[in-house]
Design a protein around this motif. Structure first.
Motif, PDB file in Angstrom:
ATOM      1  N   ALA A  56       0.831  -1.205   0.000  1.00  0.00           N
ATOM      2  CA  ALA A  56       0.000   0.000   0.000  1.00  0.00           C
ATOM      3  C   ALA A  56       0.869   1.260   0.000  1.00  0.00           C
ATOM      4  CB  ALA A  56      -0.930  -0.007   1.212  1.00  0.00           C
ATOM      5  N   PHE A  57       1.945   1.258   0.793  1.00  0.00           N
ATOM      6  CA  PHE A  57       2.853   2.413   0.798  1.00  0.00           C
ATOM      7  C   PHE A  57       3.547   2.565  -0.558  1.00  0.00           C
ATOM      8  CE2 PHE A  57       2.974   2.154   5.594  1.00  0.00           C
ATOM      9  CZ  PHE A  57       2.413   3.401   5.786  1.00  0.00           C
ATOM     10  N   TRP A  58       3.918   1.440  -1.171  1.00  0.00           N
ATOM     11  CA  TRP A  58       4.529   1.491  -2.501  1.00  0.00           C
ATOM     12  C   TRP A  58       3.545   2.066  -3.511  1.00  0.00           C
ATOM     13  CZ3 TRP A  58       4.830  -2.969  -6.441  1.00  0.00           C
ATOM     14  CH2 TRP A  58       5.651  -2.602  -7.521  1.00  0.00           C
ATOM     15  N   ALA A  59       2.306   1.594  -3.474  1.00  0.00           N
ATOM     16  CA  ALA A  59       1.281   2.095  -4.394  1.00  0.00           C
ATOM     17  C   ALA A  59       1.041   3.588  -4.182  1.00  0.00           C
ATOM     18  CB  ALA A  59      -0.019   1.311  -4.208  1.00  0.00           C
ATOM     19  N   LEU A  60       1.022   4.014  -2.914  1.00  0.00           N
ATOM     20  CA  LEU A  60       0.829   5.436  -2.614  1.00  0.00           C
ATOM     21  C   LEU A  60       1.970   6.264  -3.176  1.00  0.00           C
ATOM     22  CD1 LEU A  60      -0.612   7.762  -1.194  1.00  0.00           C
ATOM     23  CD2 LEU A  60       0.607   7.139   0.908  1.00  0.00           C
ATOM     24  N   SER A  61       3.201   5.796  -3.004  1.00  0.00           N
ATOM     25  CA  SER A  61       4.364   6.502  -3.539  1.00  0.00           C
ATOM     26  C   SER A  61       4.284   6.614  -5.062  1.00  0.00           C
ATOM     27  CB  SER A  61       5.648   5.769  -3.131  1.00  0.00           C
ATOM     28  OG  SER A  61       6.775   6.362  -3.756  1.00  0.00           O
ATOM     29  N   LEU A  62       3.887   5.535  -5.718  1.00  0.00           N
ATOM     30  CA  LEU A  62       3.749   5.551  -7.176  1.00  0.00           C
ATOM     31  C   LEU A  62       2.653   6.515  -7.611  1.00  0.00           C
ATOM     32  CD1 LEU A  62       4.054   1.712  -7.809  1.00  0.00           C
ATOM     33  CD2 LEU A  62       5.731   3.445  -8.480  1.00  0.00           C
ATOM     34  N   LEU A  63       1.533   6.499  -6.896  1.00  0.00           N
ATOM     35  CA  LEU A  63       0.423   7.393  -7.234  1.00  0.00           C
ATOM     36  C   LEU A  63       0.838   8.855  -7.098  1.00  0.00           C
ATOM     37  CD1 LEU A  63      -2.553   7.592  -8.035  1.00  0.00           C
ATOM     38  CD2 LEU A  63      -3.139   7.490  -5.614  1.00  0.00           C
TER      39      LEU A  63
ATOM     40  N   TRP B 114      -1.177  -6.831  -6.344  1.00  0.00           N
ATOM     41  CA  TRP B 114      -0.670  -7.533  -5.170  1.00  0.00           C
ATOM     42  C   TRP B 114      -1.388  -7.152  -3.876  1.00  0.00           C
ATOM     43  CZ3 TRP B 114       4.410  -6.353  -7.877  1.00  0.00           C
ATOM     44  CH2 TRP B 114       4.822  -7.452  -8.628  1.00  0.00           C
ATOM     45  N   LEU B 115      -2.360  -6.257  -3.961  1.00  0.00           N
ATOM     46  CA  LEU B 115      -3.157  -5.926  -2.780  1.00  0.00           C
ATOM     47  C   LEU B 115      -4.186  -7.043  -2.524  1.00  0.00           C
ATOM     48  CD1 LEU B 115      -3.731  -2.100  -3.338  1.00  0.00           C
ATOM     49  CD2 LEU B 115      -2.321  -3.154  -1.553  1.00  0.00           C
ATOM     50  N   PRO B 116      -4.825  -7.052  -1.362  1.00  0.00           N
ATOM     51  CA  PRO B 116      -5.797  -8.112  -1.062  1.00  0.00           C
ATOM     52  C   PRO B 116      -6.934  -8.160  -2.076  1.00  0.00           C
ATOM     53  CG  PRO B 116      -5.224  -6.895   0.922  1.00  0.00           C
ATOM     54  CD  PRO B 116      -4.626  -6.147  -0.213  1.00  0.00           C
TER      55      PRO B 116
ATOM     56  N   TRP C 148      -8.461  -4.344  -9.255  1.00  0.00           N
ATOM     57  CA  TRP C 148      -8.148  -5.563 -10.003  1.00  0.00           C
ATOM     58  C   TRP C 148      -7.170  -6.482  -9.257  1.00  0.00           C
ATOM     59  CZ3 TRP C 148      -6.913  -0.581 -11.575  1.00  0.00           C
ATOM     60  CH2 TRP C 148      -5.572  -0.216 -11.453  1.00  0.00           C
ATOM     61  N   ALA C 149      -7.108  -6.352  -7.951  1.00  0.00           N
ATOM     62  CA  ALA C 149      -6.159  -7.142  -7.149  1.00  0.00           C
ATOM     63  C   ALA C 149      -6.321  -8.637  -7.408  1.00  0.00           C
ATOM     64  CB  ALA C 149      -6.369  -6.851  -5.667  1.00  0.00           C
ATOM     65  N   GLY C 150      -5.197  -9.297  -7.686  1.00  0.00           N
ATOM     66  CA  GLY C 150      -5.167 -10.736  -7.871  1.00  0.00           C
ATOM     67  C   GLY C 150      -5.674 -11.237  -9.200  1.00  0.00           C
ATOM     68  N   ARG C 151      -5.994 -10.350 -10.122  1.00  0.00           N
ATOM     69  CA  ARG C 151      -6.608 -10.768 -11.390  1.00  0.00           C
ATOM     70  C   ARG C 151      -5.626 -10.880 -12.547  1.00  0.00           C
ATOM     71  NH1 ARG C 151     -12.225  -7.153 -11.468  1.00  0.00           N
ATOM     72  NH2 ARG C 151     -13.008  -7.841  -9.413  1.00  0.00           N
ATOM     73  N   PHE C 152      -4.402 -10.406 -12.370  1.00  0.00           N
ATOM     74  CA  PHE C 152      -3.439 -10.451 -13.468  1.00  0.00           C
ATOM     75  C   PHE C 152      -2.831 -11.847 -13.596  1.00  0.00           C
ATOM     76  CE2 PHE C 152      -2.140  -5.670 -13.471  1.00  0.00           C
ATOM     77  CZ  PHE C 152      -3.408  -5.353 -13.934  1.00  0.00           C
TER      78      PHE C 152
END
Length: 241
Positions: free
Chosen positions: A131-138, A198-200, A205-209
């Motif tokens: 979540a912190f990684w995603a926030l940094s990217l956003l 990779w989020l829950p 789209w978590a877990g769908r790739f």
């Protein structure tokens, strides 16, 4: 021989080695994912490549155990950003640095829990670090969009003489900055797509790739990172007398 020497020099540095491991890892995941989906005849090779990708990812996780201090020093040096920098850019950068700084200890705890060093459930810590990684990217994406908008305004603003009267060297500089920011944007978008994956389950789209798509997005991001590093090195050599 020159290319081989440059590669050897890059591998002597931590960042250069990390870029190579990242690119190889996602490349293996891309090829392995494609082979697994093509049928039983190629699934064994694909499975082995996916296992290699997993080990390379684990290698990077272990190496990141030593990144906290470097990140702290960078965050401290940047502080609230240089006063001459755009205020919005400074805010995005400061928030991004905070997210990056919090990412590392969360990932370390998750790794230690998986390794049975700490008696904790690792899942929540992996989720928190992602979540912190995603926030940094956003935040990086928002920053890039803002910078690109400002650069376009400079190139089009008649009040500042940024039209046909714009010096060619200045226009080239702005165009180079715009292209560089676009590459950062694309790289962050690709990584953000994987971070959400990779989020829950239940989060977008978590877990769908499928594995090959994760590998493709990661490979694109990694190659862009390598390109930017090579370009920065070439520019540094040009500037250095």
């Amino acid at each position: 021989m020159a290319a081989l020497s440059d590669l050897a020099s890059a591998l002597e540095s931590y960042r250069g080695r990390d870029r190579l491991i990242r690119t190889l890892g996602y490349g293996c995941q891309l090829v392995g994912g494609v082979l697994v989906e093509q049928g039983p005849a190629r699934s064994e090779v694909g499975t082995r490549l996916l296992a290699l990708a997993s080990q390379l990812s684990h290698c990077r996780t272990v190496l990141r155990l030593f990144d906290d201090l470097a990140m702290f020093v960078y965050t401290k040096q940047y502080g609230l950003g240089p006063k001459e920098e755009d205020t919005f850019v400074r805010c995005m950068s400061v928030l991004g640095n905070m997210a990056d700084q919090l990412y590392y200890p969360c990932e370390h705890v998750a790794w230690a829990a998986d390794a049975k060093i700490l008696h904790l459930r690792s899942a929540r810590w992996w989720t928190l670090s992602t979540a912190f990684w995603a926030l940094s990217l956003l935040l990086g994406i928002v920053r890039s969009l803002w910078v690109m908008q400002k650069l376009r305004q400079k190139m089009r603003s008649p009040s500042a003489a940024f039209t046909s009267r714009l010096p060619r060297s200045k226009r080239r500089t702005l165009e180079t900055q715009l292209r560089a920011e676009l590459l950062v944007l694309v790289s962050n978008l690709a990584d953000l797509a994987n971070a959400v994956h990779w989020l829950p389950p239940g989060v977008l789209w978590a877990g769908r790739f499928p594995p090959w798509l994760v590998g493709l997005l990661g490979t694109v991001s990694s190659l862009l990172s390598v390109y930017q590093a090579v370009r920065a090195g070439a520019q540094a050599e040009t500037v250095t007398p």
